[in-house]
Design a protein around this motif. Structure first.
Motif, short mmCIF file in Angstrom:
data_model
loop_
_atom_site.label_atom_id
_atom_site.label_comp_id
_atom_site.label_asym_id
_atom_site.label_seq_id
_atom_site.Cartn_x
_atom_site.Cartn_y
_atom_site.Cartn_z
N HIS B 599 0.85 -1.20 0.00
CA HIS B 599 0.00 0.00 0.00
C HIS B 599 0.88 1.24 0.00
CE1 HIS B 599 -4.03 -1.70 1.50
NE2 HIS B 599 -4.31 -0.93 0.49
N VAL B 601 0.50 5.51 0.19
CA VAL B 601 -0.49 6.51 0.61
C VAL B 601 0.12 7.90 0.56
CG1 VAL B 601 -1.84 7.33 2.57
CG2 VAL B 601 -1.66 4.89 2.16
N GLU B 602 -0.69 8.84 0.14
CA GLU B 602 -0.29 10.25 0.28
C GLU B 602 -1.28 10.94 1.20
OE1 GLU B 602 1.04 12.91 -3.20
OE2 GLU B 602 -0.94 13.70 -2.69
N VAL B 603 -0.75 11.66 2.18
CA VAL B 603 -1.61 12.40 3.11
C VAL B 603 -1.31 13.89 3.02
CG1 VAL B 603 -1.78 10.51 4.78
CG2 VAL B 603 0.02 12.23 5.05
N LEU B 614 -6.45 12.00 3.49
CA LEU B 614 -5.76 11.21 2.49
C LEU B 614 -6.04 11.83 1.13
CD1 LEU B 614 -5.64 9.26 4.88
CD2 LEU B 614 -6.03 7.40 3.28
N ARG B 616 -4.53 10.27 -1.85
CA ARG B 616 -4.63 9.15 -2.77
C ARG B 616 -4.01 7.91 -2.15
NH1 ARG B 616 0.00 9.10 -6.26
NH2 ARG B 616 1.54 10.55 -5.42
N VAL B 617 -4.50 6.79 -2.62
CA VAL B 617 -4.00 5.50 -2.17
C VAL B 617 -3.76 4.64 -3.41
CG1 VAL B 617 -4.52 3.37 -0.90
CG2 VAL B 617 -5.31 5.57 -0.01
N THR B 640 -9.26 -1.66 2.38
CA THR B 640 -8.38 -0.49 2.49
C THR B 640 -9.09 0.63 3.25
OG1 THR B 640 -7.31 -1.05 0.40
CG2 THR B 640 -7.11 1.24 1.15
N ILE B 644 -8.40 2.56 6.68
CA ILE B 644 -8.35 4.02 6.85
C ILE B 644 -9.09 4.39 8.13
CG2 ILE B 644 -9.10 6.25 5.90
CD1 ILE B 644 -8.64 5.03 3.07
N ILE B 680 -8.76 5.57 -4.84
CA ILE B 680 -8.03 4.36 -4.45
C ILE B 680 -7.79 3.53 -5.69
CG2 ILE B 680 -8.18 2.22 -3.12
CD1 ILE B 680 -9.84 3.76 -1.07
N ILE B 708 -2.42 -0.92 4.91
CA ILE B 708 -2.85 0.47 4.79
C ILE B 708 -2.64 1.26 6.08
CG2 ILE B 708 -5.25 -0.22 5.29
CD1 ILE B 708 -4.24 2.71 3.04
N ILE B 712 -0.42 4.70 6.32
CA ILE B 712 -0.93 6.03 6.69
C ILE B 712 -0.08 6.63 7.81
CG2 ILE B 712 -2.89 7.27 7.72
CD1 ILE B 712 -4.72 5.20 6.25
#
Lengths: 161, 735, 327
Positions: B599, B601-603, B614, B616-617, B640, B644, B680, B708, B712
């Motif tokens: 996974h 992730v962008e936060v 978030l 994008r995943v 996913t 989250i 996602i 995931i 995160i």
């Protein structure tokens, strides 16, 4: 003024008048599910916290669990059972299938009624705004991306949006 | 005709679900139904001194109230891991002892839901209250170690992890905590019980109809042949509808006592007490490594909660024994009994919270080594199962890292925490590995071809929303060369062939193997009839030369030479032809079997207000053969999103003084809503795994929740430089 | 749910008479809060007077400002073109609350009467002075992450959950009330109470009084405003802290300012001290920080809600920055 334990009530659901003898405690949701037998509208939390019970009243989406059936005489109530015309699905129903906007299916009638209500309100074009406008409907299977895709597809099919 | 396996075809039950026609267990129309409402304890420890039902009994419409004073004998069942297991080893209403808040202490039955609900509220209870044990941290002295939980290893040692950790050049030592969580499927647990003489039928929202039959029969003390369990549609579950909980036997005894069908549907608040939860955990991880980033020691240990009367273990150390090549490895777990209900399995039980800890620690190590997190994982890539030292049946985790990293754009990440900004927001990118063991259970199926060419395949499984009905129809259709629409999968009834519970991501593999086998067997029967029949175009044609497609059986490369199923059945005057198949998992364990994934992730973190969004995943997963890309993607994506929720929102809070859950509703227990969810993108790595089962399936239901959570937390660290080791990561923790 | 009789009122007077003679009678309109409370037995009315047929749902602009009928639905108010152009802060506040379905049901009057989300108030097994005067407060020693940091008492530390009311507080709304003894107008700041020794009373409304309208004075705050809501998830959650900020900026100086906070007190918390600092000053981050710091000086947090003090401070600054940047 009326004051009675069991009230006679005329409820118009999906164009059909239903005469009910009803305890005033019966919510609109329980009237639909337990008295009229329209179980398409779901009970998820019974507290206005999940949106599974969403129906349209005079075209507007509401949570049927947080209101009393006796308060909805002289209104037009529309439930999930009314959307498909015979074999032909409502475009929103078809789009939910196409985009897999559900898994277990339990929140689905509420999601679809909410989405249909949203279209009538004037659906925003932006994904982020659609998500905000659909945040009153919780999906624990979390089919959210499919739900947004389905709404976008139907929105774009509509000529004036 | 094109094969459907792997294709993103629509769900076969989609129409029923979008029209509201699908009937869930509480919605089956039954004559003369009465409504049951469970009365629950308001204290967490003590006993009922006095329970007064007299006012309730006189309330209008009330049929009766059952409490421990007059309930029939029920036989407690062991919890979890036994055939016919209950969710808790506690038969309801058998004595006055209270072990946890929200425990069933009675049931009110009335002619309407409103009257039953009101009657339940009129039952007055006096308690002898004792001080409950409510805080795991405070009661840690009561912890006792677990060697093994059911068949799952917990205590394990390879090499000397403690000695190697002590002398490691680079060390990470950290404690991670995760809270109590509740499954909260959208459909509340529902059951309707109907007696006909000595025979009981229950319509129950269960993940395991056969387990329910066995457990219910034993709890009632009647032969299991007298019990039939049906579950046509189930509105989500995630583990809390696996065991037998109090509402089902209560509906059964009430229906028997009052001689009419009784339906009990739990309220949302009751779902926070009566049907299990994921235990809170406190996990310590120690990683020792060389300066080059090779792990020399891994220790994963900690505590989770169990109830006073049961033993349930959130097996959070599993992934640490599976994921990395480490020569010195030790895992240990203890449980702390508290006055809370018995925890139960919840999506990736153990692996979800355990992977959060392990993959957070790996991120901490990567940062300590100034090594890219993917590179650290590659340097410790397990070519064989590290604890068992056996090869993998298949493993494409490297490919998952590479594909997901590329699709995500990992190369754009600047490693320094706080180095990526967008106006006033901090941007963070994080990744983590995902892993879930493959489960395979015995299952049986029957496939039947009718004279009109329609096909029915049956297995007493459940469709919890994972797409079971769809993929079983696909497997059958492809084997027989008929369109999916011609196949009906019948399930959810203990009168059908025996199947396992829908758990452990094992249904596609287990029931799928049975369905595949049954379809193959019935095809062989038809072929055999044709081969032996001088009137058939296939007379004498050897089996390997025969193909099926377009609802016909014919000679390979000569489709004209063949006939329809109908023709074969008609000539033999058969109404139908069928075959059954019993699929059993292989006994020998020469391979380790796991689904893997990664996974990314962008936060976007608001550094002043602490809010995390978030943006994008991206995930890439290798789960053996994907039977239906659409439903499999939905499963991974849905898992996913549940992850989250675990990372950012979900936490069940118990009042420390009373042991009552304070946020037992969906307004204050925060499930993710649509607005929380970014795009996602889920990708699958094609895998051909010939070792797992004949259909090559490893399972996709749970692996998607494992990576995931840490991804995160790692992204938040990258954004802010703050390492949050305590879930959920709410705004207050980032201020 | 306890049985009750249901009465549909056909005019205002019969509606008021319907509840005037018994404490256990209540008005019902949208029902989104009352029905919820009845389901958990926190509210146990034995008579419900349905006021939805009364002609009180108009939203009208007039020379003094805006009159909002008490039965106007939250969504109708939020999307009303006059509100959007003259009182956009109110629109923003309303849309930050609840869900579209609930906003389609809930009325403005009902929103004013919304009760707290305190866990212990909602659990009839827990002691609560608000629900059961004299019983004690379980929140003070219990889990109090969502509770008040301003104006609480040793009897009650609950918060008011509304977003709309925070917007109304910032806009100096007035509540028009009809009662058995005539009509009165209550400034919004006086409408909701602090708990003090009688936490059972959320508002100053008497049993025989009915909210008929909300008046909003003409507002100079249509240009520089912001409603900021910090919450645990992106939508459909109550505020941890919210801030309604409105500025009137003239020639680079703040001419008028309004700050109200939600999620921090038993009522929408008007930060007068902040407003005093802002008026006459330049709209800079330093000014905003001074105003925020002054506001939180009176904060008194509890065990689990200490974060709210810092969060409130930062949220005030952010809301003011956003309000300034809006023009």
């Amino acid at each position: 003024m009326v004051n009675s334990d069991n009230l006679n009530l005329l409820l118009k659901v999906n164009g059909t008048q239903h005469t009910l003898q009803i305890d005033p405690r019966v919510t609109l949701l329980d009237a639909l599910r337990e008295k009229i037998g329209l179980t398409g509208t779901k009970k998820g939390c019974d507290r206005g916290q999940c949106g599974a019970c969403t129906v349209l009243v005079d075209g507007r989406r509401i949570n049927s669990c947080l209101t009393l059936a006796v308060m909805y005489q002289e209104t037009e109530i529309t439930t999930i059972e009314e959307l498909a015309k015979g074999d032909e699905l409502h475009p929103m129903q078809a789009a939910f299938i196409k985009h897999d906007g559900f898994q277990c299916g339990y929140c689905t009638p509420g999601q679809i009624m909410s989405a249909v209500g949203l279209l009538a309100e004037g659906c925003p074009s932006d994904d982020a705004e659609i998500k905000e406008c659909m945040s009153g409907n919780i999906c624990r299977c979390s089919a959210y991306p499919g739900i947004v895709a389905a709404i976008q597809e139907v929105r774009q099919m509509q000529p004036n949006l | 005709m094109n094969k459907t396996i792997g294709k993103p075809i629509n769900r076969v039950d989609g129409r029923l679900k979008v029209t509201g026609e699908a009937k869930y267990s509480g919605e089956i129309p039954l004559e003369n139904i009465a409504y049951g409402v469970i009365i629950t304890s308001t204290i967490a420890r003590g006993r009922i001194k006095h329970i007064n039902t007299s006012v309730a009994e006189k309330s209008p419409g009330v049929i009766g109230i059952i409490t421990h004073l007059d309930a029939p004998k029920l036989y407690a069942r062991p919890n979890f891991g036994h055939e016919g297991a209950a969710g808790e080893k506690l038969a309801p209403l058998q004595n006055s002892t209270i072990y946890y808040s929200g425990q069933a202490i009675g049931v009110a039955i009335a002619d309407t839901l409103e009257r039953a609900t009101y009657a339940a509220s009129l039952v007055k209870v006096d308690y002898v209250v004792e001080t409950p044990l409510t805080e795991m941290g405070k009661e840690r002295d009561r912890a006792y170690p677990i060697e093994k939980f059911v068949e799952f290893t917990v205590e394990f040692a390879l090499g000397d992890a403690d000695a190697e950790f002590a002398k490691a050049e680079v060390k990470i030592e950290a404690t991670y905590t995760t809270p109590t969580e509740h499954h909260n499927p959208m459909e509340p647990h529902a059951t309707a019980a109907v007696w006909e003489g000595e025979n009981l039928t229950v319509y129950d929202s269960t993940q395991y109809i056969f387990g329910m039959r066995e457990g219910l029969a034993k709890m009632l003390g009647i032969p299991h042949a007298n019990v039939r369990v049906l579950c046509k549609f189930i509105g989500g579950s995630f583990g809390c509808k696996y065991g037998l909980w109090a509402h089902t036997p209560l509906a059964a005894i009430a229906a028997r006592q009052f001689r009419r069908p009784v339906k009990i549907v739990l309220t949302r608040e009751q779902m926070f007490g009566l049907v299990g939860h994921r235990s809170e955990t406190e996990q310590q991880i120690k990683l020792g490594a060389t300066p080059e980033g090779r792990l020399t020691a891994l220790i994963h240990q900690g505590i989770s909660q169990t109830s006073i009367f049961d033993e349930f273990v959130e097996t959070f150390t599993t992934t640490s024994r599976t994921m990395y090549a480490v020569p010195n490895l030790r895992t240990a777990q203890s449980v702390v009994p508290l006055n809370k209900g018995t925890p139960t399995i919840m999506r990736a039980p153990g692996e979800s919270v355990g992977t959060f800890a392990l993959e957070s620690a790996m991120d901490e190590l990567a940062w300590a080594l100034k090594l890219d997190p993917i590179e650290l994982r590659l340097r410790n890539y397990a070519e064989v199962h590290p604890a068992r030292q056996v090869p993998w049946s298949s493993k494409s985790l490297k490919e998952c890292y590479a594909l997901a990293a590329e699709k995500f754009g990992w190369s754009r990440r600047t490693p320094e925490p706080g180095s990526m900004r967008d106006d006033r927001y901090l941007i963070g990118m994080g990744m983590a590995s995902a892993c879930f063991p493959m489960e395979h259970f015995p299952a049986s199926a029957i496939a039947r071809i009718f004279a009109d060419g329609s096909v029915v395949v049956q297995s007493g499984s459940q469709e919890i929303g994972t797409g079971t009905a769809t993929v079983m129809a696909q497997l059958t259709a492809d084997m027989l060369g008929v369109p999916v629409e011609k196949v009906r999968f019948e399930f959810g009834d203990t009168e059908l062939a025996r199947s396992p519970g829908t758990v452990g991501s094992g249904t596609a593999a287990s029931v799928g193997t049975a369905v595949h086998g049954a379809a193959k067997a019935v095809r062989a029967k038809v072929v055999a009839l044709a081969q032996k029949d001088p009137n058939s175009p296939l007379y004498g044609v050897p089996e390997p030369d025969i193909e099926t497609s377009q609802e016909r059986i014919f000679v390979k490369n000569n489709s004209a030479k063949g006939e329809t199923y109908q023709a074969v059945l008609a000539r033999h005057n058969l109404e139908y032809i069928d075959a059954n198949f019993d699929a059993k998992p292989e006994e020998e364990e020469e391979f380790a079997k796991c689904s893997f994934g990664a996974h990314f992730v962008e936060v976007r973190v608001d550094p002043e207000l602490g809010e995390v969004r978030l943006t994008r995943v991206v995930g890439a997963f290798a789960a053996g053969r994907i039977l239906n890309e659409k439903t499999a993607r939905s499963q991974i994506s849905g898992a996913t999103i549940m992850g989250i929720g675990m990372a950012l929102h979900e936490e069940t809070i118990t009042d420390p003084h009373t042991g009552r859950i304070v946020n037992d509703n969906l307004a204050e227990y925060h499930l993710p809503v649509n607005a929380d969810i970014p795009p996602i993108d889920i990708y699958f790595i094609d895998e051909v795994d010939t070792h797992v089962n004949p259909i090559g399936v490893k399972g996709a239901g749970e692996v998607g929740i494992t990576g995931i959570i840490a991804a995160i937390a790692n992204a938040i660290y990258h954004a802010t430089g703050k390492r949050i080791r305590d879930l959920p990561i709410t705004p207050d923790k980032l201020l | 749910m306890k049985p009750f009789s249901y009465v549909r009122a056909t005019n205002q007077n019969t509606a008021i008479q319907g509840v005037a003679d018994r404490q256990s009678a209540k008005f019902i309109a949208g029902g989104t809060n009352l029905i919820d409370l009845m389901k958990v037995e926190v509210a146990q009315p034995d008579r419900l007077v349905d006021i939805t047929q009364l002609p009180l749902s108009e939203i009208e602009i007039n020379s003094d400002g805006l009159r909002i009928g008490a039965l106007a639905r939250n969504s109708d108010l939020a999307y009303n073109p006059e509100v959007r152009s003259h009182y956009p802060l109110l629109s923003q506040a309303i849309l930050a609350g609840a869900s579209p379905q609930l906003r389609n049901m809930a009325t403005v009057g009902g929103n004013l009467m919304q009760r707290t989300r305190c866990y212990y108030f909602m659990d009839i097994a827990a002691p609560c002075n608000k629900r059961d005067p004299g019983a004690g407060c379980a929140a003070i020693e219990g889990y109090n992450r969502i509770h008040a940091i301003f104006g609480a008492s040793d009897k009650c530390i609950a918060t008011h959950p509304s977003d709309m009311c925070v917007g109304l507080a910032a806009l100096d709304a007035k509540v028009r009330v009809a009662g058995s003894n005539g009509d009165r107008i209550i400034p919004i700041a006086d409408f909701h109470r602090l708990p003090g020794d009688i936490p059972e009373r959320d508002t100053v409304l008497e049993q025989d009084e009915l909210i008929v309208a909300i008046d909003l004075p003409n507002s100079p705050f249509a240009k520089n405003y912001h409603y900021l809501k910090v919450r645990d998830r992106a939508s459909y959650a109550f505020a941890l802290v919210s801030v309604a900020a409105a500025l009137e900026i003239e020639n680079g100086t703040i001419k008028a300012a309004r700050i109200a906070l939600g999620g921090v007190a038993h009522k929408p918390w008007r930060a007068f001290v902040a407003e005093d600092i802002l008026v006459g000053a330049k709209p800079t981050e330093e000014t905003f920080a001074a105003a925020a710091t002054a506001t939180i000086r009176e904060a008194k947090p509890y065990r689990h809600n200490q974060f709210k003090v810092e969060m409130a401070k930062r949220a005030i600054v952010r809301a003011l920055i956003n309000a300034t940047e809006k023009s």
